[in-house]
Design a protein around this motif. Structure first.
Motif, PDB file in Angstrom:
ATOM      1  N   ASN A 125       0.872  -1.172   0.000  1.00 60.52           N
ATOM      2  CA  ASN A 125       0.000   0.000   0.000  1.00 60.52           C
ATOM      3  C   ASN A 125       0.913   1.228   0.000  1.00 60.52           C
ATOM      4  O   ASN A 125       1.741   1.384   0.883  1.00 60.52           O
ATOM      5  N   ASN A 126       0.782   2.064  -1.035  1.00 58.08           N
ATOM      6  CA  ASN A 126       1.610   3.266  -1.155  1.00 58.08           C
ATOM      7  C   ASN A 126       0.748   4.506  -1.001  1.00 58.08           C
ATOM      8  O   ASN A 126      -0.224   4.669  -1.746  1.00 58.08           O
ATOM      9  N   ILE A 127       1.116   5.375  -0.099  1.00 58.03           N
ATOM     10  CA  ILE A 127       0.390   6.646   0.026  1.00 58.03           C
ATOM     11  C   ILE A 127       1.223   7.709  -0.684  1.00 58.03           C
ATOM     12  O   ILE A 127       2.398   7.929  -0.356  1.00 58.03           O
ATOM     13  N   ILE A 128       0.588   8.340  -1.687  1.00 59.25           N
ATOM     14  CA  ILE A 128       1.304   9.287  -2.547  1.00 59.25           C
ATOM     15  C   ILE A 128       1.208  10.690  -1.949  1.00 59.25           C
ATOM     16  O   ILE A 128       0.178  11.052  -1.381  1.00 59.25           O
ATOM     17  N   LYS A 129       2.285  11.438  -2.072  1.00 56.51           N
ATOM     18  CA  LYS A 129       2.270  12.823  -1.582  1.00 56.51           C
ATOM     19  C   LYS A 129       1.133  13.594  -2.252  1.00 56.51           C
ATOM     20  O   LYS A 129       0.835  13.361  -3.418  1.00 56.51           O
ATOM     21  N   ARG A 130       0.554  14.503  -1.514  1.00 57.41           N
ATOM     22  CA  ARG A 130      -0.585  15.246  -2.063  1.00 57.41           C
ATOM     23  C   ARG A 130      -0.107  16.289  -3.083  1.00 57.41           C
ATOM     24  O   ARG A 130       0.912  16.939  -2.870  1.00 57.41           O
ATOM     25  N   VAL A 131      -0.836  16.382  -4.190  1.00 53.43           N
ATOM     26  CA  VAL A 131      -0.558  17.431  -5.178  1.00 53.43           C
ATOM     27  C   VAL A 131      -1.702  18.431  -5.131  1.00 53.43           C
ATOM     28  O   VAL A 131      -2.856  18.066  -5.372  1.00 53.43           O
ATOM     29  N   TRP A 132      -1.389  19.639  -4.798  1.00 56.20           N
ATOM     30  CA  TRP A 132      -2.404  20.677  -4.776  1.00 56.20           C
ATOM     31  C   TRP A 132      -2.893  20.935  -6.202  1.00 56.20           C
ATOM     32  O   TRP A 132      -2.064  20.944  -7.109  1.00 56.20           O
ATOM     33  N   PRO A 133      -4.164  21.116  -6.479  1.00 60.12           N
ATOM     34  CA  PRO A 133      -5.298  21.225  -5.549  1.00 60.12           C
ATOM     35  C   PRO A 133      -6.088  19.929  -5.432  1.00 60.12           C
ATOM     36  O   PRO A 133      -7.246  19.973  -5.017  1.00 60.12           O
ATOM     37  N   ALA A 134      -5.504  18.792  -5.809  1.00 59.32           N
ATOM     38  CA  ALA A 134      -6.263  17.539  -5.834  1.00 59.32           C
ATOM     39  C   ALA A 134      -6.241  16.855  -4.462  1.00 59.32           C
ATOM     40  O   ALA A 134      -5.398  17.166  -3.620  1.00 59.32           O
ATOM     41  N   SER A 135      -7.168  15.905  -4.267  1.00 62.41           N
ATOM     42  CA  SER A 135      -7.170  15.143  -3.006  1.00 62.41           C
ATOM     43  C   SER A 135      -5.992  14.181  -2.994  1.00 62.41           C
ATOM     44  O   SER A 135      -5.479  13.796  -4.047  1.00 62.41           O
ATOM     45  N   GLN A 136      -5.609  13.759  -1.801  1.00 56.85           N
ATOM     46  CA  GLN A 136      -4.479  12.837  -1.699  1.00 56.85           C
ATOM     47  C   GLN A 136      -4.885  11.444  -2.213  1.00 56.85           C
ATOM     48  O   GLN A 136      -6.027  11.028  -2.084  1.00 56.85           O
ATOM     49  N   ARG A 137      -3.905  10.765  -2.814  1.00 59.57           N
ATOM     50  CA  ARG A 137      -4.139   9.457  -3.421  1.00 59.57           C
ATOM     51  C   ARG A 137      -3.371   8.353  -2.708  1.00 59.57           C
ATOM     52  O   ARG A 137      -2.327   8.629  -2.095  1.00 59.57           O
ATOM     53  N   ASP A 138      -3.872   7.109  -2.851  1.00 60.70           N
ATOM     54  CA  ASP A 138      -3.041   5.963  -2.483  1.00 60.70           C
ATOM     55  C   ASP A 138      -3.211   4.858  -3.523  1.00 60.70           C
ATOM     56  O   ASP A 138      -4.028   4.990  -4.446  1.00 60.70           O
ATOM     57  N   ALA A 139      -2.402   3.806  -3.402  1.00 59.59           N
ATOM     58  CA  ALA A 139      -2.452   2.697  -4.350  1.00 59.59           C
ATOM     59  C   ALA A 139      -2.240   1.392  -3.601  1.00 59.59           C
ATOM     60  O   ALA A 139      -1.544   1.363  -2.577  1.00 59.59           O
ATOM     61  N   CYS A 140      -2.857   0.329  -4.094  1.00 61.43           N
ATOM     62  CA  CYS A 140      -2.624  -1.015  -3.553  1.00 61.43           C
ATOM     63  C   CYS A 140      -2.277  -1.885  -4.755  1.00 61.43           C
ATOM     64  O   CYS A 140      -3.057  -1.960  -5.705  1.00 61.43           O
ATOM     65  N   PHE A 141      -1.102  -2.482  -4.751  1.00 58.56           N
ATOM     66  CA  PHE A 141      -0.700  -3.243  -5.947  1.00 58.56           C
ATOM     67  C   PHE A 141       0.241  -4.389  -5.599  1.00 58.56           C
ATOM     68  O   PHE A 141       0.930  -4.343  -4.582  1.00 58.56           O
ATOM     69  N   TRP A 142       0.211  -5.404  -6.452  1.00 61.30           N
ATOM     70  CA  TRP A 142       1.220  -6.458  -6.301  1.00 61.30           C
ATOM     71  C   TRP A 142       2.467  -6.085  -7.092  1.00 61.30           C
ATOM     72  O   TRP A 142       2.385  -5.418  -8.131  1.00 61.30           O
ATOM     73  N   SER A 143       3.622  -6.471  -6.572  1.00 64.35           N
ATOM     74  CA  SER A 143       4.912  -6.259  -7.253  1.00 64.35           C
ATOM     75  C   SER A 143       5.514  -7.623  -7.490  1.00 64.35           C
ATOM     76  O   SER A 143       5.648  -8.421  -6.553  1.00 64.35           O
ATOM     77  N   HIS A 144       5.866  -7.862  -8.717  1.00 65.66           N
ATOM     78  CA  HIS A 144       6.374  -9.187  -9.088  1.00 65.66           C
ATOM     79  C   HIS A 144       7.639  -9.014  -9.925  1.00 65.66           C
ATOM     80  O   HIS A 144       7.674  -8.182 -10.827  1.00 65.66           O
ATOM     81  N   MET A 145       8.662  -9.803  -9.612  1.00 61.65           N
ATOM     82  CA  MET A 145       9.906  -9.729 -10.395  1.00 61.65           C
ATOM     83  C   MET A 145      10.221 -11.093 -10.981  1.00 61.65           C
ATOM     84  O   MET A 145      10.060 -12.112 -10.306  1.00 61.65           O
ATOM     85  N   ARG A 146      10.660 -11.109 -12.232  1.00 58.20           N
ATOM     86  CA  ARG A 146      11.098 -12.392 -12.812  1.00 58.20           C
ATOM     87  C   ARG A 146      12.130 -12.212 -13.933  1.00 58.20           C
ATOM     88  O   ARG A 146      12.221 -11.156 -14.560  1.00 58.20           O
ATOM     89  N   HIS A 147      12.859 -13.296 -14.099  1.00 59.30           N
ATOM     90  CA  HIS A 147      13.830 -13.380 -15.183  1.00 59.30           C
ATOM     91  C   HIS A 147      13.066 -13.768 -16.443  1.00 59.30           C
ATOM     92  O   HIS A 147      12.161 -14.585 -16.376  1.00 59.30           O
TER      93      HIS A 147
END
Ligand code: 16C
Length: 254
Positions: free
Chosen positions: A124-146
């Motif tokens: 869960n990532n909480i993104i810094k607020r950008v004026w004049p918009a409301s603050q955002r967050d994200a929920c995501f899976w991160s996957h790494m592969r060769h």
């Protein structure tokens, strides 16, 4: 010749430590394959519908302007070439959660929601607020592969995908929830020395980064576009400098 560069793995089920019974198994494999296919098709038939918005030589950022009901959805793409590090190293640090806050300048906070396997976790990532918009967050899976190759020719490649998902321990109640499909694909190019061992001077990494982000509700397009134009190149510089600092005096991770 270019067509050989990347191959969509024919048996993606062998490429991940996620169990085939896992509820995310099919989605992860499908999204990874889509990214590889998309990249391959662009190598075969370069499309000119990408608009270059930043050109610093070794670092280029492109976008396509797209809006849905007034919400800007501009797909972003960046290509960047860096010396002295492998694609495995670059992907490792893009994926690794424990060092994310050391290079991520756009986040206020980040936490692991669940580990799904040793190559996949949800955060869960909480993104810094950008004026004049409301603050955002994200929920995501991160996957790494060769990326497995069907032949020994061509560069070694790795991929990381960050893809939005839902999770009971991460309800979208406090902030506006953004959704995204982000991929970082790295190819390692080695120019072997005339004699002696391969050193970091012989290594170049070609990074392709793509981000499809839906800001999840009203956002002023002109502000968002200005923020993207500034923040995407900044992220790539900051992140690759970070990887350089982390790796330059370590053994090469091929
Ligand atoms: O890929 C990156 N980071 C990954 C690991 O964290 C992950 C995150 C991707 C999210 C990127 C998109 C965020 C868009 C937010 C939209 C906010 C709407 C606000 C409305 C504005 C009018 O895959 C690296 C990501 C590099 C991100 C560059 C652009 C992000 C802009 C975010 C705004 C924060 C500004 C902070 C200013 C100091």
């Amino acid at each position: 010749e270019k067509k050989k560069k990347l191959e969509v793995p024919s048996k993606p089920e062998l490429a991940t430590s996620l169990s085939p019974d896992h509820p995310f198994y099919n989605e992860v494999n499908e999204i990874v394959s889509n990214h590889l296919r998309r990249l391959l098709s662009e190598v075969k038939e370069p499309k000119d519908d990408w608009m270059c918005i930043v050109d610093q030589g070794d670092l280029k950022v492109f976008k396509r302007e797209l809006e849905e009901n007034g919400v800007p959805l501009d797909p972003m793409k960046a290509v960047c070439t860096v010396k002295g590090m492998t694609g495995h190293e670059v992907c490792h640090y893009f994926w690794a959660f424990d060092t994310r806050m050391e290079w991520e300048a756009t986040l206020e906070a980040s936490r692991v929601v669940e580990w799904l396997s040793d190559d996949t976790f949800i955060s869960n990532n909480i993104i810094k607020r950008v004026w004049p918009a409301s603050q955002r967050d994200a929920c995501f899976w991160s996957h790494m592969r060769h990326i497995s190759k069907s032949n020994d020719e061509g560069p070694d490649s790795w991929i990381v995908v960050n893809y939005s998902c839902e999770h009971d321990d991460c309800p979208p109640t406090k902030y506006v929830r953004i959704t995204m499909n982000v991929a970082l694909i790295c190819e390692t190019i080695i120019e072997p020395p005339v004699s002696g061992n391969i050193t970091r001077d012989n290594i170049t990494c070609k990074i392709t980064y793509t981000a499809d982000v839906n800001p999840g509700g009203w956002a002023p397009a002109s502000v968002l576009r200005a923020v993207y134009k500034r923040e995407y190149p900044k992220f790539l510089r900051r992140f690759t400098t970070f990887v350089e600092e982390k790796t330059h005096n370590k053994d090469i991770m091929f």
